[in-house]
Scaffold this active site. Sequence first.
Site, PDB file in Angstrom:
ATOM      1  N   ASP A  55       0.754  -1.082   0.036  1.00 28.15           N
ATOM      2  CA  ASP A  55       0.111   0.013   0.026  1.00 28.15           C
ATOM      3  C   ASP A  55       0.940   1.142   0.039  1.00 28.15           C
ATOM      4  O   ASP A  55       2.139   1.009   0.382  1.00 28.15           O
ATOM      5  CB  ASP A  55      -0.744   0.146   1.120  1.00 28.15           C
ATOM      6  CG  ASP A  55      -2.100  -1.064   1.266  1.00 28.15           C
ATOM      7  OD1 ASP A  55      -2.199  -1.837   0.095  1.00 28.15           O
ATOM      8  OD2 ASP A  55      -2.480  -1.509   2.275  1.00 28.15           O
ATOM      9  N   TYR A 113       6.399  -9.891   7.719  1.00 29.74           N
ATOM     10  CA  TYR A 113       5.869  -8.345   7.949  1.00 29.74           C
ATOM     11  C   TYR A 113       6.456  -8.056   9.227  1.00 29.74           C
ATOM     12  O   TYR A 113       6.301  -8.790  10.391  1.00 29.74           O
ATOM     13  CB  TYR A 113       4.510  -8.015   7.586  1.00 29.74           C
ATOM     14  CG  TYR A 113       4.034  -7.900   6.177  1.00 29.74           C
ATOM     15  CD1 TYR A 113       4.301  -6.913   5.568  1.00 29.74           C
ATOM     16  CD2 TYR A 113       3.750  -9.100   5.482  1.00 29.74           C
ATOM     17  CE1 TYR A 113       3.866  -6.711   4.172  1.00 29.74           C
ATOM     18  CE2 TYR A 113       3.401  -9.201   4.166  1.00 29.74           C
ATOM     19  CZ  TYR A 113       3.502  -8.082   3.373  1.00 29.74           C
ATOM     20  OH  TYR A 113       3.015  -7.907   2.279  1.00 29.74           O
TER      21      TYR A 113
END
Length: 247
Positions: A55, A113
């Site tokens: 994103d 992540y």
Amino acid sequence: MTNYKVTMSFRGTNYHGFQKQADNLKLRTIQGTVEQGFYKLLGEKVSIDGCSRTDAGVHANEYVFSAALENTIDERGIIFGLNGVLPKDIAILKCEKAPDDFHARYSCKGKEYKYIIHNSEIRSAFHEDLWFRSWYPIDAERLDRACKDFIGTHDFKSFCSTDTDKKETVRTIFDFSVNREGNLVIFRVSGDGFLYNMVRIMVGTLLFINDDKLPKDSIPKIISACDRTRAGKTVPPHGLYLNKVFY
């Protein structure tokens, strides 16, 4: 044509994510910027395939892309050549020749992540776009216990943005931990794949547990509900990093 596996890192602050936007090619993206870098370096139009969509505002400590080149440049030439023409917030770390069927996304076995929260009443003068700041005290040990309920193979529809186009929402989480390092609270999660906004919603749900907006044992029930409204908030993108990619 020679296929290459290239590893880079980037600071996502100034980019609208990795992937070029077909409906607005003027948006600055990591993919578009790297492809322009190849053209500056080689005079060759190169299309790169990334290991993941990211994103706007999301960063990467390790991001892999594949690229097939007609040019005979070697691996060292790609590393130092691209680093010479790319903006300073993108760095090529490694390059190696890959089999013709290697694809950065489809050959990927998993990802890790990391989400960083600056847990302090006082903001940082240097990391406003690199950490998410939360002043409310975070009990990292409590959240480390709660996050273990994410581990395993589950339908993560409750932890996926309603804007997703994915119909298959089952994923496997390999590991999840929450640790405090001074004023930083670091969330690390690895899995075979992640849905749109999944990590940011998982972290937001854990913060709801920290704030007593959700019970400490609520995660299994939220998973079973397959209902986005049952989970916590979506935390901002600038605290999120693609940390490792597994092949």
